[in-house]
Design a protein around this motif. Structure first.
Motif, short mmCIF file in Angstrom:
data_model
loop_
_atom_site.label_atom_id
_atom_site.label_comp_id
_atom_site.label_asym_id
_atom_site.label_seq_id
_atom_site.Cartn_x
_atom_site.Cartn_y
_atom_site.Cartn_z
N ALA B 153 0.43 1.70 1.47
CA ALA B 153 -0.11 0.57 2.24
C ALA B 153 -1.08 1.10 3.28
N LEU B 154 -2.26 0.49 3.35
CA LEU B 154 -3.25 0.84 4.37
C LEU B 154 -3.33 -0.30 5.38
N LEU B 155 -3.05 0.02 6.64
CA LEU B 155 -3.05 -1.02 7.67
C LEU B 155 -3.89 -0.55 8.85
N ALA B 179 4.53 -2.68 5.48
CA ALA B 179 4.94 -1.38 5.98
C ALA B 179 6.38 -1.05 5.55
N LYS B 180 7.23 -2.08 5.54
CA LYS B 180 8.64 -1.84 5.20
C LYS B 180 8.85 -1.67 3.71
N SER B 181 7.95 -2.20 2.89
CA SER B 181 8.23 -2.24 1.45
C SER B 181 7.36 -1.29 0.63
N SER B 182 6.43 -0.57 1.27
CA SER B 182 5.57 0.35 0.51
C SER B 182 6.13 1.77 0.60
N ARG B 183 5.87 2.58 -0.43
CA ARG B 183 6.42 3.95 -0.45
C ARG B 183 5.85 4.78 0.69
N ARG B 184 4.53 4.70 0.90
CA ARG B 184 3.90 5.43 2.00
C ARG B 184 3.01 4.48 2.79
N VAL B 185 2.92 4.72 4.08
CA VAL B 185 2.14 3.84 4.94
C VAL B 185 1.16 4.66 5.78
N ILE B 186 -0.11 4.33 5.66
CA ILE B 186 -1.14 4.99 6.47
C ILE B 186 -1.70 3.98 7.46
#
Lengths: 289, 281
Positions: B153-155, B179-186
């Motif tokens: 996830a890109l936020l 953010a809570k449900s994606s494997r990686r968060v950037i």
């Protein structure tokens, strides 16, 4: 004061659908809806609350704010009491569906109130932006509210090309005793369980029933004595023109192509000019920076 | 960490979730870098898409797209999304707000699917192809909304500390859920502050670092979309982008502003101080 225009009459009709204490929700890109909500809150529904920008920002105010394009999010945040994540927006809908007012603008609507914002077959298949939350939320409300600035045959169709928001003839996840109200540039219409199709409720002043029939792509039910839509009051007009929408953002909903772009650019330039010439203190932004 | 380093952990074919909403708080600096890196065959998951989705499609990086809306709000249609879907150049699956949220929320409950009546009877459900079943409790028909787990996830956020404890402000859409449900968060952030500045003000943090993997400081990183309260949408820039597209010159736009520049800072230089001063709050 200059006589009312169709956009102003439609906004007043939309505001009349709000009851005091309702929750007024706005989806994406529906400026007439937000203007109508501000008007309702400034007149007969002072205790109604507003969830703006896809329902994300719940605002509170005593004096109606001015509608804005360029500073839409900023203005809403100035009056924010809470920011909802989208899941919280749906938690609110599931809990309060009976007292939520939300106006949708469909690309197509049919005789039974089904709506479409997905794909339209006009010779070729045209891809529209998408229904977003309309297919989820619109069948849950006791009163589903639709507005159509353009009352044309390509909008009012016999059958929608793609069923997004459910009408009353297909079953599905819709609540019982539900009705659908449609406010167009020509009149006010209704679909409910009894009528079996769309019914004309009132004609706007100066509109001929023939205008409605020739611009509707299906058979409408027409009452013998057709009521006339009550016109806006001078209070309504003053609020819309002087307080809520002096920039005439509402007109954009009736324009297309280059006319629309030109009008939009004028509004943006004007908003920027006013923003720069006002010496308002903006403490929150300054503090963040 | 630099945008380049963060982007390098995204592979061809990944399921990429993009945060923000339509013309609000899109992680544009990260997407520009991805375009320069030339990633291919991405599967996008986007709640409400706008310039983000349109630009990636125009760059030929998108294999499939799952979204509930793609458009430029008050500015109208997203031209490259529209033509790519009409010509069948990408695989598009139309969602609704609920179908995306339910799929993501299944991760939070560690569930295979979420059962609900919503969307029964609609053509959206037919094209999603989701299975229906009879409720074991009442016998009524229900839709099984399968779990959706994005790879990355890109936020873009307003503020965070070096561990990723972030404050997301203004329109939130589904960013916290992503953010809570994606494997990686950037996260790209307008400003990265020291952890000491955040400690003692937990009220200000609505996205804790437990859900975040990488952070990159990227001032004006959402341009031309908004980032409340720093700057509003650069609608003038978007109008100019749409004009490039209308004339069939989107590749010129990409060369000038994205592929042909070194960095997002060079893009902002090209946009120019005058244009940026118009949007600053």
């Amino acid at each position: 004061m200059a006589p009312w225009t169709t956009d102003e009459l439609m906004i007043v009709c939309m505001a009349r659908e709000v009851e005091n204490g309702d929750i007024m929700a706005q989806g994406l890109t529906t400026p007439m809806a937000i203007i109508a909500y501000y008007l309702a809150k400034a007149t007969h529904a002072p205790e109604a609350s507003i969830m703006q920008l896809a329902g994300n920002i719940m605002v509170y105010f005593d004096e109606p704010p001015q509608a804005s394009i360029l500073y839409n999010e900023y203005r809403a945040m100035e009056h924010a009491v809470h920011i909802f994540g989208q899941n919280e927006v749906y938690e609110t809908i599931f809990k309060r569906a009976d007292s939520i007012v939300e106006f949708f603008r469909p690309g197509q609507i049919d005789k039974f109130g089904n709506t479409n914002n997905s794909t339209v077959k006009a010779g070729r298949t045209v891809r529209l932006p998408g229904g977003f939350g309309i297919p989820d939320a619109s069948p849950l409300y006791k009163k589903t509210l639709i507005y159509c600035p353009r009352h044309e045959r390509r909008v009012f169709v016999e059958r929608v090309d793609h069923v997004g928001g459910l009408g009353l003839n297909l079953g599905g996840a819709t609540s019982g005793g539900r009705e659908i109200r449609i406010i167009s540039e020509l009149g006010v219409f209704r679909v409910d369980g009894r009528s079996g199709g769309m019914r004309l409720m009132s004609l706007h002043p100066g509109v001929d029933v023939e205008d409605v029939l020739s611009n509707t792509g299906f058979e409408l039910s027409i009452p013998e004595n057709i009521p006339e839509t009550p016109p806006p009051t001078s209070v309504d007009l003053r609020l819309i023109r002087e307080k809520i929408d002096p920039l005439n953002i509402r007109r954009l909903e009736f324009l297309s192509g280059d006319d629309r772009l030109e009008a939009l650019q004028k509004i943006l330039d004007e908003e920027l000019r006013i923003w720069r010439s006002s010496n308002v203190n903006r403490p929150k932004a300054q503090q963040m920076l | 960490m630099s945008l380049r380093e963060a982007c390098e952990c995204i592979s061809d074919g990944d399921v990429l979730a993009i945060g923000g909403l339509t013309i609000h708080r899109k992680p544009m600096s990260m997407l520009h870098e991805l375009i320069r890196l030339g990633r291919r065959g991405l599967s996008l998951l986007v709640f409400g898409g706008g310039p983000d989705v349109d630009l990636l499609i125009a760059s030929g990086m998108v294999g499939s797209l799952d979204a509930a809306y793609v458009g430029f709000e008050i500015l109208g249609f997203a031209p490259n999304f529209r033509s790519a879907v009409e010509r069948g150049e990408i695989k598009f699956t139309e969602h609704t707000e609920y179908s995306i949220m339910a799929g993501l929320q299944a991760n939070l409950l560690n569930a295979e699917f979420i059962p609900s009546r919503l969307l029964l009877g609609t053509d959206v459900l037919k094209s999603l192809g989701y299975k229906t079943f009879k409720s074991p409790l009442t016998g009524e028909a229900l839709v099984a909304y399968p779990r959706i787990t994005p790879d990355v996830a890109l936020l873009h956020v307003q503020r965070c500390d070096e561990y990723g404890n972030a404050k997301v402000d203004g329109v939130l859409a589904i960013d916290l859920l992503l953010a809570k449900s994606s494997r990686r968060v950037i996260l790209t952030s307008e400003k990265i502050v020291s952890a000491g500045e955040v400690a003692g003000s937990p009220f200000e943090v609505n996205l804790p670092s437990t859900f975040v993997d990488m952070v990159v400081e990227s001032p004006l990183g959402a341009h031309p979309t908004s980032c409340y309260p720093y700057y509003t949408y650069d609608l003038w820039h978007m109008i100019s982008y749409l004009e490039y597209c209308r004339r069939g010159m989107v590749n010129d736009y990409l060369r000038k502003y994205v592929a042909g520049v070194e960095s997002f800072e060079s893009y902002l230089d090209l946009v120019g101080e005058d244009a940026l001063s118009r949007i600053m709050i």
